[in-house]
Design a protein around this motif. Structure first.
Motif, mmCIF file in Angstrom:
data_model
loop_
_atom_site.group_PDB
_atom_site.id
_atom_site.type_symbol
_atom_site.label_atom_id
_atom_site.label_comp_id
_atom_site.label_asym_id
_atom_site.label_seq_id
_atom_site.Cartn_x
_atom_site.Cartn_y
_atom_site.Cartn_z
ATOM 1 N N ALA A 181 0.832 -1.211 0.000
ATOM 2 C CA ALA A 181 0.000 0.000 0.000
ATOM 3 C C ALA A 181 0.865 1.258 0.000
ATOM 4 C CB ALA A 181 -0.934 -0.004 1.203
ATOM 5 N N PHE A 182 1.936 1.266 0.777
ATOM 6 C CA PHE A 182 2.819 2.429 0.776
ATOM 7 C C PHE A 182 3.474 2.635 -0.586
ATOM 8 C CE2 PHE A 182 3.207 2.948 5.466
ATOM 9 C CZ PHE A 182 2.969 4.303 5.481
ATOM 10 N N ILE A 183 3.935 1.561 -1.198
ATOM 11 C CA ILE A 183 4.586 1.679 -2.507
ATOM 12 C C ILE A 183 3.606 2.186 -3.558
ATOM 13 C CG2 ILE A 183 5.623 0.331 -4.373
ATOM 14 C CD1 ILE A 183 6.913 -1.402 -2.161
ATOM 15 N N VAL A 184 2.405 1.626 -3.564
ATOM 16 C CA VAL A 184 1.409 2.033 -4.567
ATOM 17 C C VAL A 184 0.956 3.470 -4.333
ATOM 18 C CG1 VAL A 184 -0.917 1.588 -5.412
ATOM 19 C CG2 VAL A 184 0.651 -0.291 -5.058
ATOM 20 N N LEU A 185 0.773 3.866 -3.083
ATOM 21 C CA LEU A 185 0.331 5.241 -2.814
ATOM 22 C C LEU A 185 1.392 6.257 -3.192
ATOM 23 C CD1 LEU A 185 -1.587 4.776 0.526
ATOM 24 C CD2 LEU A 185 -2.533 5.441 -1.670
ATOM 25 N N ILE A 186 2.653 5.930 -2.968
ATOM 26 C CA ILE A 186 3.720 6.845 -3.390
ATOM 27 C C ILE A 186 3.774 6.907 -4.911
ATOM 28 C CG2 ILE A 186 6.228 7.139 -3.410
ATOM 29 C CD1 ILE A 186 6.186 6.142 -0.496
ATOM 30 N N ALA A 187 3.591 5.760 -5.571
ATOM 31 C CA ALA A 187 3.555 5.766 -7.039
ATOM 32 C C ALA A 187 2.353 6.560 -7.546
ATOM 33 C CB ALA A 187 3.501 4.335 -7.561
#
Length: 88
Positions: free
Chosen positions: A70-76
């Protein structure tokens, strides 16, 4: 979920509240090919939803995978409109 895990959800929520409107504005009002923008934006939102659902699963291993995902996708999601501003 432990107290540390519960406290780590607040940055995830803040990142969601910042990146979701940014992505939706880019998808519906951005410049360029609307079809490509919608495919990119809605696929990111779907992957983020799956990762957030994994965060609330009962298995600890799936929670950690969902949290990091979730953190990776939200930053992307936050940086996609900036990177693809004039390319899509």
């Amino acid at each position: 979920m432990t107290h540390a895990g519960a406290g780590a959800i607040f940055p995830l929520l803040i990142l969601l509240l910042v990146s979701l409107p940014t992505t939706l504005i880019w998808v519906f009002r951005g410049q360029g090919n609307a079809r490509k923008r919608r495919i990119i934006g809605f696929s990111q939102i779907a992957i983020c939803a799956i990762a957030i659902i994994l965060c609330f699963s009962g298995v600890t291993y799936l929670q950690s995978i969902g949290f990091v995902g979730a953190f990776i996708v939200l930053i992307a999601m936050l940086f996609t409109p900036l990177v693809l501003k004039n390319r899509v």
